[in-house]
Write an enzyme that holds these catalytic residues in place. Sequence first.
Site, PDB file in Angstrom:
ATOM      1  N   ALA A  70     -17.986  17.723  99.762  1.00  0.00           N
ATOM      2  CA  ALA A  70     -17.655  16.318 100.011  1.00  0.00           C
ATOM      3  C   ALA A  70     -17.759  15.980 101.509  1.00  0.00           C
ATOM      4  CB  ALA A  70     -16.236  16.040  99.530  1.00  0.00           C
TER       5      ALA A  70
ATOM      6  N   GLY B 292     -20.695  14.658 100.618  1.00  0.00           N
ATOM      7  CA  GLY B 292     -21.902  14.813  99.814  1.00  0.00           C
ATOM      8  C   GLY B 292     -23.221  14.518 100.505  1.00  0.00           C
TER       9      GLY B 292
ATOM     10  N   ASP C  48     -11.548  24.673  93.989  1.00  0.00           N
ATOM     11  CA  ASP C  48     -11.542  25.587  95.125  1.00  0.00           C
ATOM     12  C   ASP C  48     -12.700  26.558  94.913  1.00  0.00           C
ATOM     13  OD1 ASP C  48     -11.118  27.576  96.945  1.00  0.00           O
ATOM     14  OD2 ASP C  48      -8.968  27.786  96.544  1.00  0.00           O
TER      15      ASP C  48
ATOM     16  N   CYS D 154     -19.383  22.080 112.652  1.00  0.00           N
ATOM     17  CA  CYS D 154     -19.548  21.159 113.780  1.00  0.00           C
ATOM     18  C   CYS D 154     -18.509  21.530 114.828  1.00  0.00           C
ATOM     19  CB  CYS D 154     -19.443  19.707 113.341  1.00  0.00           C
ATOM     20  SG  CYS D 154     -17.985  19.355 112.372  1.00  0.00           S
TER      21      CYS D 154
HETATM   22  C1  LIG Z   1     -17.152  19.821 106.732  1.00  0.00           C
HETATM   23  S1  LIG Z   1     -16.624  19.172 105.234  1.00  0.00           S
HETATM   24  C2  LIG Z   1     -18.085  19.238 104.249  1.00  0.00           C
HETATM   25  C3  LIG Z   1     -19.084  18.152 104.532  1.00  0.00           C
HETATM   26  C4  LIG Z   1     -20.197  18.128 103.506  1.00  0.00           C
HETATM   27  N1  LIG Z   1     -20.884  19.402 103.427  1.00  0.00           N
HETATM   28  C5  LIG Z   1     -21.222  17.050 103.786  1.00  0.00           C
HETATM   29  O1  LIG Z   1     -22.248  17.336 104.410  1.00  0.00           O
HETATM   30  O2  LIG Z   1     -21.011  15.914 103.379  1.00  0.00           O
HETATM   31  C6  LIG Z   1     -15.682  20.474 104.590  1.00  0.00           C
HETATM   32  C7  LIG Z   1     -15.221  20.264 103.171  1.00  0.00           C
HETATM   33  O3  LIG Z   1     -14.786  21.510 102.675  1.00  0.00           O
HETATM   34  C8  LIG Z   1     -13.798  21.261 101.702  1.00  0.00           C
HETATM   35  N2  LIG Z   1     -13.121  22.553 101.437  1.00  0.00           N
HETATM   36  C9  LIG Z   1     -12.302  23.269 102.230  1.00  0.00           C
HETATM   37  N3  LIG Z   1     -11.925  24.403 101.634  1.00  0.00           N
HETATM   38  C10 LIG Z   1     -12.538  24.433 100.432  1.00  0.00           C
HETATM   39  C11 LIG Z   1     -12.552  25.348  99.355  1.00  0.00           C
HETATM   40  N4  LIG Z   1     -11.852  26.469  99.395  1.00  0.00           N
HETATM   41  N5  LIG Z   1     -13.299  25.064  98.262  1.00  0.00           N
HETATM   42  C12 LIG Z   1     -14.008  23.916  98.203  1.00  0.00           C
HETATM   43  N6  LIG Z   1     -14.021  23.005  99.201  1.00  0.00           N
HETATM   44  C13 LIG Z   1     -13.300  23.257 100.293  1.00  0.00           C
HETATM   45  C14 LIG Z   1     -12.957  20.187 102.326  1.00  0.00           C
HETATM   46  O4  LIG Z   1     -12.206  19.480 101.381  1.00  0.00           O
HETATM   47  C15 LIG Z   1     -14.030  19.330 102.996  1.00  0.00           C
HETATM   48  O5  LIG Z   1     -14.383  18.259 102.187  1.00  0.00           O
END
Ligand SMILES: C[S@@+](CC[C@H](N)C(=O)[O-])C[C@H]1O[C@@H](n2cnc3c(N)ncnc32)[C@H](O)[C@@H]1O
Length: 582
Positions: A213, A215, A262, A335
Amino acid sequence: METQRYLPIIEKLIEETGAHESNMLSDCLLRVVTYELLFGKGLGGRDAGSFRKGIRPYQRKMKDALKKLKEDMGASNGKELLEKFGLQAKEDPMPRWVRVNLLKTTVQEVEDIFIADGCICILSWKAVDDLVRGKDAKAISSLMDEYITSLQPWQFMSDLHLPDVLVFSPATPLFKHHLTLDKKIILMDKASCIPARVLSPPRDSHVVDACAAPGNKTNHLSCIMQNTGKVFAFDLDQKRTETLKAMVEKSGSTNVEAQCADFLEIDPTDPKYAKVTHILTDPSCSGSGIVSRKDHLTGETTSRTRLKLLRGLQLRILNHAMLFPAVERVIYSTCSVHREENEEVVWRILEANPEFDLETVLPSWHHRPTKASSRNEEGEDQNEEEYYETDVNYSHLREKLDEEITRKCLRASFNVDKTNGFFVALFKKSRNFSNETRQGEGEHTVGEDETQEGEVEGNCKDDEYAEVEQVKEDRSKLMDASEHGLDATTKSKKRRFSGSAEEDSSLIKGENSLKKKKKKRKKDKTRDQSILNEDDFGDVKQFDHSLEDAKVTLTSDDADNDVDVKADVVVRDKEEEATRFD
Ligand SMILES: C[S@@+](CC[C@H](N)C(=O)[O-])C[C@H]1O[C@@H](n2cnc3c(N)ncnc32)[C@H](O)[C@@H]1O
């Protein structure tokens, strides 16, 4: 860029004189022409005829309005006026990066639409190949820099590294543009477009986007796969998963299965994921590279404890990705400008997963990580001593890995690349490690099969082998346990983290081999001995314990507890996410 600096003043004058009602010049041209008329070189040039014509009805009014403005503000020239408007101290603004959503349109169509809107394309995608042909990464980067710094308001160009990326002059108002609203273009930083492009899953492949997310990268993956195959997209956060699902739908990605989950709880051995060959990991990070935040300068995100916690999560996510039986390529991005979340993570992952090697990320890219031995990458608070002091002394591995990481991983920064601070690493499973080899590994104990040990030693030396082997075994135990449900997983994790490192080791490795290696290692300084032991994973351990507690509670019959504990885990994650980058 100069017009950009004067923009608030220019817009005020255009508004006051009614010049915006002129239909002879597009909005962008009107601003450029006004700048030239009032602050620039004037409109005397031979080629300026049609521009002069467009501005003529307002020329007198504009000059008078500027004179009055200067008097009112107590400024005797344009520079002073800028200062009075508080514009002088402004840094170079970030250009507007745009990714073309190839599921809905083409780069050519987008170029045409912006040209029809009055923008000027200074470099079309069609010209890029010829321009970069035969040039090395350094030459391409300086060319890119030359172009980008010459961008005037309302001008745009194709990117020299990524075929589906365009860049506009800063502050070009694109948020409400119909192409943005229709999701034909996605406003995202160029650096964020690198991971999916570099992972480059072929048509029909099965892909995981582990932390997906909101996305942006999920849609990029779909574009690259031309909506074929399957993208399994996970995010832990319910609300963000809703955004992800909306993004998937609006952007036309039809090959995505988005799920609020997760990623660490996803069972890699589930037959559903048997064909997953490519995994994108873009986990939570400190976000210290985001230019608009600048809080790495105030130290807000640089607390070592926080960085260690984040690194723990990042390590776990990457390690988990490498458990998928058919996985071939795993990309990792942050980032963040901190080594803890970047080079150090890669370093540890390589040591724990000897079946993976690094691949060069975007060979045409010049900016690479600085060697640990040379200090001072901009924005970083690390120094050489700290870097080695906080970690194990890697002796001979240290230089090898340092060299490898600085040659193959990618760094991006505003100063060098006009992007947010970003880091990307690409792991590729080496051909020597087929799935069969890997499955067989769990049945071997170190020392029983010297040939196998020899193979691994190709990647790391004998001294480190035992620890690497331990992690591999840990992982295979976790996989076994996951087949037997939650209780078994819990037990396995408990075993891994509740006992001493010694207990764990004896559970995992052949006793004789272990004793032999321990004896040898005792001779070394304690800090020097391990590659990836419990201490290294102290941060990971902390995460494990929280998940552990959660699982223990989940095995009870109390449904309320179930919800509370899950919520607790999510809350912890949300705390980390407070500074995330979308
Ligand atoms: C940097 S953001 C991702 C941005 C996304 N890749 C994009 O380009 O739109 C990190 C995401 O990792 C999710 N996150 C953190 N730990 C996680 C886990 N154990 N399993 C799945 N998602 C996780 C967070 O909720 C957050 O939305």
